[in-house]
Design a protein around this motif. Structure first.
Motif, short mmCIF file in Angstrom:
data_model
loop_
_atom_site.label_atom_id
_atom_site.label_comp_id
_atom_site.label_asym_id
_atom_site.label_seq_id
_atom_site.Cartn_x
_atom_site.Cartn_y
_atom_site.Cartn_z
N ASN A 181 14.85 30.18 116.74
CA ASN A 181 15.07 29.05 116.17
C ASN A 181 16.33 28.43 116.54
O ASN A 181 16.54 27.39 115.68
CB ASN A 181 14.62 29.49 114.67
N GLY A 182 17.18 29.08 117.19
CA GLY A 182 18.45 28.43 117.42
C GLY A 182 19.27 28.67 116.21
O GLY A 182 20.11 27.45 115.98
N LEU A 184 7.64 27.24 125.21
CA LEU A 184 7.52 26.21 124.37
C LEU A 184 7.87 24.78 124.81
O LEU A 184 7.40 23.68 124.66
CB LEU A 184 8.23 26.41 122.84
N PHE A 185 8.89 24.93 125.83
CA PHE A 185 9.41 23.88 126.70
C PHE A 185 8.63 23.34 127.62
O PHE A 185 8.21 22.34 127.56
CB PHE A 185 10.86 24.64 127.34
N GLU A 186 7.83 24.34 128.38
CA GLU A 186 6.95 23.94 129.24
C GLU A 186 5.51 23.26 128.60
O GLU A 186 5.08 22.53 129.29
CB GLU A 186 6.35 25.12 129.96
N ILE A 187 5.09 23.56 127.57
CA ILE A 187 4.06 22.95 126.65
C ILE A 187 4.51 21.76 125.91
O ILE A 187 3.77 21.31 125.05
CB ILE A 187 3.28 23.85 126.13
N CYS A 188 5.97 21.37 126.18
CA CYS A 188 6.40 20.15 125.45
C CYS A 188 6.47 20.31 123.97
O CYS A 188 6.45 19.39 122.97
CB CYS A 188 5.48 18.85 125.66
N TYR A 235 8.97 22.42 122.53
CA TYR A 235 10.38 22.43 122.65
C TYR A 235 11.14 21.49 123.52
O TYR A 235 10.30 21.20 124.60
CB TYR A 235 10.85 23.87 123.05
N PHE A 236 12.10 21.09 123.44
CA PHE A 236 12.74 19.87 124.52
C PHE A 236 14.32 20.55 124.90
O PHE A 236 14.65 21.60 124.30
CB PHE A 236 12.80 18.37 123.93
N VAL A 237 15.06 19.80 125.52
CA VAL A 237 16.35 20.52 125.80
C VAL A 237 17.17 20.76 124.82
O VAL A 237 17.66 21.62 124.91
CB VAL A 237 16.97 19.40 126.73
N PRO A 238 17.34 19.85 123.52
CA PRO A 238 18.15 20.44 122.55
C PRO A 238 17.75 21.70 121.98
O PRO A 238 18.47 22.64 121.87
CB PRO A 238 17.81 19.21 121.66
#
Length: 225
Positions: free
Chosen positions: A22-23, A61-65, A67-70
Motif C-alpha cells: 500500500n506504500g 497490479l502494474f502490469e494489469i493497469c 497500479y501506475f508508476v506513482p
C-alpha cells in the motif's frame, strides 16, 4: 511478557506486507518491520516471505493497469524503508557463515532499464557483501551502458541482472549483447534472476547462470568465481 506465537509472527509479517504493497509512509513501514523482527521473524525470511511477495504483487497490479508508476514508486519507497533496517542484519548474519578467502571479487548488480524494482537485487547485494564480495550496486532502471562501464572501468568480473516485469526481461539480452559489442563479454560472467525469469530464459539469452532467489544467487556467484 508473553512469548510470541506463530500467529503473532504471521500477523506481523502480514501487516508489513500490506504496508509495502500500500506504500505506507516510512515511519509506518519501519514500525511494521521492527514488529515483525520482534515477533521472531528472521531478517532474510522477512525479505523473501514478505517484502518480495509484496513487490511482486505490486508489479502484477502494474502490469494489469491497477497500479501506475506513482503507486510503484511509493511501494518501492516503503520497501526501502524496511530494507534499511533489514540489510545490515542480513549482512551480519551471512558474515558468520564465512567469507571469500581471496582478494574481493567485484560483482555489479542492477535492475535493468525500465524496471524500478530493486528489492531482490538489494537482497542479493546484501548476501554477497556478507560473503566478502566487493558489491557495486548500480541501482534500478539501469541503462545498458552502465553495466558495460562496470566491467570496463570498474573491474567487475560478475554482473547480476534483475527484472521483476515480463516487459523488461528482454533488456537482459540487450545488456549481454552490449557486453559483446564492447569486447568485454569474455571478461565477465552474467547471472540473471527475478520473479518472471527462468533457467530456460537465461540459457536462451546466453547468460552464465540463473538464480531463483538471493541465497542461490550468492551460492552461484561463489561457484563461478
Amino acid at each position: 511478557m508473553a512469548a510470541t506465537t506463530t500467529a503473532d509472527k504471521e500477523g506481523a509479517t502480514r501487516r508489513l506486507y500490506e504496508a509495502v504493497l500500500n506504500g505506507e509512509a516510512p515511519g509506518v513501514t519501519e514500525a511494521a518491520t521492527r514488529a515483525a523482527l520482534g515477533a521472531g521473524a528472521r531478517p532474510a525470511d522477512v525479505v523473501s516471505g514478505c517484502l518480495i511477495p509484496a513487490m511482486v504483487e505490486a508489479g502484477r497490479l502494474f502490469e494489469i493497469c491497477e497500479y501506475f508508476v506513482p503507486e510503484l514508486l511509493i511501494s518501492a519507497r516503503a520497501m526501502k524503508s524496511a530494507m534499511a533496517i533489514l540489510k545490515p542484519l542480513i549482512v551480519s548474519e551471512v558474515s558468520t557463515e564465512g567469507s571469500t578467502a581471496n582478494a574481493p571479487v567485484k560483482v555489479a548488480v542492477g535492475t535493468v532499464k525500465g524496471d524500478i524494482h530493486d528489492i531482490g537485487k538489494s537482497l542479493v547485494g546484501a548476501m554477497l557483501e556478507g560473503y566478502g564480495f566487493d558489491v557495486i550496486d548500480l541501482g534500478a532502471d539501469v541503462p545498458v551502458e552502465k553495466f558495460v562501464e562496470a566491467v570496463r572501468d570498474r573491474g567487475a568480473t560478475i554482473i547480476g541482472l534483475s527484472a521483476l516485469l515480463t516487459t523488461t526481461m528482454p533488456r537482459m539480452k540487450d545488456v549481454i549483447d552490449a557486453l559483446v559489442g564492447a569486447g568485454v563479454r569474455g571478461k565477465v560472467k552474467v547471472i540473471v534472476g527475478g520473479a518472471p525469469v527462468t533457467d530456460q530464459f537465461a540459457k536462451q539469452i546466453g547468460a552464465d547462470g540463473y538464480a531463483p532467489d538471493a541465497s542461490s544467487a550468492a551460492r552461484l556467484v561463489k561457484s563461478i568465481i
